[in-house]
Design a protein around this motif. Structure first.
Motif, PDB file in Angstrom:
ATOM      1  N   VAL A  39     -35.076   0.054 -36.040  1.00 46.68           N
ATOM      2  CA  VAL A  39     -35.192  -0.631 -37.323  1.00 46.68           C
ATOM      3  C   VAL A  39     -36.607  -1.171 -37.528  1.00 46.68           C
ATOM      4  O   VAL A  39     -37.168  -1.830 -36.659  1.00 46.68           O
ATOM      5  CB  VAL A  39     -34.086  -1.713 -37.503  1.00 46.68           C
ATOM      6  CG1 VAL A  39     -34.071  -2.701 -36.368  1.00 46.68           C
ATOM      7  CG2 VAL A  39     -34.190  -2.430 -38.827  1.00 46.68           C
ATOM      8  N   LEU A  79     -26.744   3.571 -46.567  1.00 42.05           N
ATOM      9  CA  LEU A  79     -27.740   2.719 -47.206  1.00 42.05           C
ATOM     10  C   LEU A  79     -28.454   3.574 -48.251  1.00 42.05           C
ATOM     11  O   LEU A  79     -28.423   4.810 -48.168  1.00 42.05           O
ATOM     12  CB  LEU A  79     -28.753   2.231 -46.170  1.00 42.05           C
ATOM     13  CG  LEU A  79     -28.327   1.071 -45.268  1.00 42.05           C
ATOM     14  CD1 LEU A  79     -29.378   0.837 -44.190  1.00 42.05           C
ATOM     15  CD2 LEU A  79     -28.092  -0.191 -46.079  1.00 42.05           C
ATOM     16  N   GLY A 130     -33.387   2.315 -47.654  1.00 43.56           N
ATOM     17  CA  GLY A 130     -32.815   1.371 -46.693  1.00 43.56           C
ATOM     18  C   GLY A 130     -32.345   0.084 -47.333  1.00 43.56           C
ATOM     19  O   GLY A 130     -32.193  -0.016 -48.560  1.00 43.56           O
ATOM     20  N   SER A 131     -32.111  -0.913 -46.489  1.00 41.44           N
ATOM     21  CA  SER A 131     -31.575  -2.187 -46.937  1.00 41.44           C
ATOM     22  C   SER A 131     -32.650  -2.984 -47.680  1.00 41.44           C
ATOM     23  O   SER A 131     -33.675  -3.357 -47.107  1.00 41.44           O
ATOM     24  CB  SER A 131     -31.078  -2.985 -45.723  1.00 41.44           C
ATOM     25  OG  SER A 131     -31.065  -4.355 -46.024  1.00 41.44           O
ATOM     26  N   ASN A 151     -31.177   8.755 -45.139  1.00 40.40           N
ATOM     27  CA  ASN A 151     -31.284   7.308 -45.293  1.00 40.40           C
ATOM     28  C   ASN A 151     -31.210   6.686 -43.899  1.00 40.40           C
ATOM     29  O   ASN A 151     -30.635   7.279 -42.994  1.00 40.40           O
ATOM     30  CB  ASN A 151     -30.187   6.764 -46.221  1.00 40.40           C
ATOM     31  CG  ASN A 151     -28.902   7.516 -46.053  1.00 40.40           C
ATOM     32  OD1 ASN A 151     -28.343   7.553 -44.966  1.00 40.40           O
ATOM     33  ND2 ASN A 151     -28.428   8.163 -47.109  1.00 40.40           N
ATOM     34  N   PRO A 152     -31.767   5.498 -43.721  1.00 39.90           N
ATOM     35  CA  PRO A 152     -31.874   4.948 -42.366  1.00 39.90           C
ATOM     36  C   PRO A 152     -30.573   4.303 -41.894  1.00 39.90           C
ATOM     37  O   PRO A 152     -29.678   4.049 -42.703  1.00 39.90           O
ATOM     38  CB  PRO A 152     -32.985   3.902 -42.513  1.00 39.90           C
ATOM     39  CG  PRO A 152     -32.891   3.467 -43.939  1.00 39.90           C
ATOM     40  CD  PRO A 152     -32.421   4.647 -44.730  1.00 39.90           C
ATOM     41  N   CYS A 184     -40.039  -1.052 -40.855  1.00 42.94           N
ATOM     42  CA  CYS A 184     -40.368  -1.020 -42.280  1.00 42.94           C
ATOM     43  C   CYS A 184     -41.758  -0.420 -42.486  1.00 42.94           C
ATOM     44  O   CYS A 184     -42.680  -0.697 -41.716  1.00 42.94           O
ATOM     45  CB  CYS A 184     -40.348  -2.467 -42.783  1.00 42.94           C
ATOM     46  SG  CYS A 184     -40.779  -2.667 -44.517  1.00 42.94           S
ATOM     47  N   GLN A 196     -39.376   7.463 -50.522  1.00 40.34           N
ATOM     48  CA  GLN A 196     -37.951   7.804 -50.411  1.00 40.34           C
ATOM     49  C   GLN A 196     -37.753   9.311 -50.406  1.00 40.34           C
ATOM     50  O   GLN A 196     -36.925   9.837 -49.674  1.00 40.34           O
ATOM     51  CB  GLN A 196     -37.180   7.189 -51.575  1.00 40.34           C
ATOM     52  CG  GLN A 196     -37.124   5.699 -51.495  1.00 40.34           C
ATOM     53  CD  GLN A 196     -36.303   5.076 -52.605  1.00 40.34           C
ATOM     54  OE1 GLN A 196     -35.824   3.979 -52.451  1.00 40.34           O
ATOM     55  NE2 GLN A 196     -36.133   5.762 -53.713  1.00 40.34           N
ATOM     56  N   ALA A 206     -30.288  -2.932 -39.447  1.00 37.39           N
ATOM     57  CA  ALA A 206     -30.720  -3.612 -40.672  1.00 37.39           C
ATOM     58  C   ALA A 206     -29.843  -4.834 -40.947  1.00 37.39           C
ATOM     59  O   ALA A 206     -30.327  -5.884 -41.387  1.00 37.39           O
ATOM     60  CB  ALA A 206     -30.661  -2.646 -41.848  1.00 37.39           C
ATOM     61  N   GLN A 230     -37.248   0.777 -45.622  1.00 34.03           N
ATOM     62  CA  GLN A 230     -36.807   0.643 -44.230  1.00 34.03           C
ATOM     63  C   GLN A 230     -37.200   1.923 -43.498  1.00 34.03           C
ATOM     64  O   GLN A 230     -37.096   3.023 -44.060  1.00 34.03           O
ATOM     65  CB  GLN A 230     -35.290   0.455 -44.193  1.00 34.03           C
ATOM     66  CG  GLN A 230     -34.727   0.253 -42.794  1.00 34.03           C
ATOM     67  CD  GLN A 230     -33.212   0.096 -42.794  1.00 34.03           C
ATOM     68  OE1 GLN A 230     -32.618  -0.342 -43.784  1.00 34.03           O
ATOM     69  NE2 GLN A 230     -32.589   0.458 -41.688  1.00 34.03           N
TER      70      GLN A 230
END
Ligand code: LMR
Length: 431
Positions: free
Chosen positions: A287, A97, A101-102, A317-318, A289, A308, A323, A130
């Motif tokens: 998961v 991702l 994240g997404s 990255n998560p 946010c 980030q 997600a 995320q």
């Protein structure tokens, strides 16, 4: 070649190649690296699960960790999650991702907190990434706070989820506390809370539980939230919401976002940690946010870039799977409806168990008041039992819970509520 007696330097430490027979050992080096490391103390919540698992008693009951169980005491995978998994099976690749994240998952998640038609989302004023569930979101924010507001402290309620202290400590943010729980009334210590908000240096950070306060199950009323919001605004504090239980307070995620909506109406800049551990049962998927409401889109872009950059050296990255599950559920109206139904079902079972536990205690002739069991909301009941009484519950009845007297109502079932009530009565009746 003779090796005996040779020595050298590795990473600035002297090592010794011993062994008269020519065998090559790094004895001194091996034994000295970690010899000053002491065992870490047991985690006050997850340590309870470890103790529970190692107890062979058939009577044992775990009301420690805040994780939902069905009425047979079994972990639950929601039907909407099962269906989402069926739909995504084999459909996605396993690429990374992005660092944040997404994007789709984050978009859907923000709607739950800020509102479906939020003007802040429309204006792209929210910087969001995320996160590794609620813990990861809090930690990312704590690191962000430390990096860009190093002079400010965080005010944390007493009591709070034990891990909050660890998170801001490890991010090197100075911590202060504010009054929250009133032990005698087993409710909110509203006036002391307001005094603490008033007396904190202007521009402090305040950690607020958006709903279903952990561990007390005591939330401010709507009117109290309004007053808290006004005072925080007047003092120029920054409200940071941990919303780990959206849906678990009332059974309706929209209603449980009320505190946040009040702050938004009042024009605060806020931060929010969201998690799907509890309300989607995605505990192990990690998961969630982290979002920060900014002044405008430009600032949101900048803040997101920094979030980030904080994530990159920690975990790059998560994870993808959770997600995908969340996105699949929330972007399909039917699956979303099923999720809302299932959240309500979980919340209702817990409300039913509150009533049953209180009724059982009253029927046993307990002279103590147990009204707070049904007055408190969310996953936990802050029973008022002392650490010593909790120790007796564990030792004599194999009942496992945190020593602050918190009962995870999610672990109470029609099968164990009588046993639990009887044990609580036994350890509380003499004082
Ligand atoms: C709890 O409070 O029991 C949960 O949030 C689980 C945890 O990680 O502590």
């Amino acid at each position: 070649m003779a090796m005996a007696g040779r020595s050298g330097l590795v990473a600035g430490r002297r090592f010794f190649l011993g062994g008269s027979s020519g065998s090559c050992t790094w004895m001194r080096g091996l034994s000295s690296w970690w010899k000053n490391v002491e065992p870490a103390p047991k985690d006050p919540i997850l340590g309870v699960t470890e103790a529970f698992l190692s107890d062979p008693s058939p009577d044992k009951v775990n009301v420690g960790v805040g994780a939902y169980r069905d009425d047979n005491g079994k972990p639950v995978v929601l039907e909407c999650v099962r269906e989402a998994e069926r739909r995504i099976a084999g459909s996605a690749n396993m690429e990374y991702l992005p660092m944040g994240g997404s994007v789709k998952m984050v978009e859907e998640t923000l709607k739950l907190a800020y509102g479906e038609d939020s003007v802040f989302l429309k204006d792209k004023r929210v910087a969001a990434v995320q996160a590794l569930s609620g813990t990861g979101a809090c930690r990312l924010f704590a690191d962000f706070q430390r990096r860009f507001r190093p002079e400010s402290q965080i005010y944390i309620p007493v009591p709070t989820w034990a891990n909050h202290h660890n998170i801001w400590r490890d991010a090197h943010v100075p911590q202060q506390t504010y009054h929250y729980y009133h032990a005698e009334s087993r409710g909110l210590d509203f006036s002391a809370l307001m005094d603490d908000v008033k007396n904190a240096p202007n521009g402090s950070f305040f950690l607020l539980h958006a709903c279903a306060h952990n561990p007390t199950g005591v939330d401010p009323t709507e009117e109290q939230w309004r007053e808290i919001s006004q005072l925080i605004k007047a003092k120029g504090h920054f409200p940071f919401f941990d919303m780990a239980y959206q849906g678990f307070a009332s059974g309706d995620p929209e209603r449980d976002a009320k505190s946040i909506r009040i702050f938004l109406e009042d024009g605060h800049a806020i931060g929010i940690a969201q998690s799907y551990a509890k309300n989607m049962g995605l505990y192990g998927q990690r998961v969630g946010c982290l979002s920060v409401l900014c002044e405008d889109e430009k600032q949101a872009v900048v803040v997101k870039s920094q979030l980030q950059q904080l994530a990159r050296p920690m975990y790059s990255n998560p994870p993808l799977h959770g997600a995908l599950i969340v996105t699949t559920i929330l972007s399909d109206p039917d699956l979303k409806q099923l999720w809302l139904k299932e959240v309500k079902m979980m919340a209702d079972r817990i409300i039913g168990m509150r009533a049953a536990l209180r009724e059982n205690l009253e029927n046993l002739g307990s002279t103590l008041s147990w009204k707070h069991i049904t007055n408190q909301i969310g996953m936990f009941c802050y029973s008022g039992m002392t650490p010593e009484q909790v120790d007796r519950l564990t030792k004599e009845f194999h009942i496992y819970m945190t020593r602050n007297g918190r009962i995870s109502m999610a672990g109470v079932t029609t099968g164990n509520v009588g046993y639990l009530a009887n044990a609580i009565h036994e350890v509380t009746k003499s004082g």
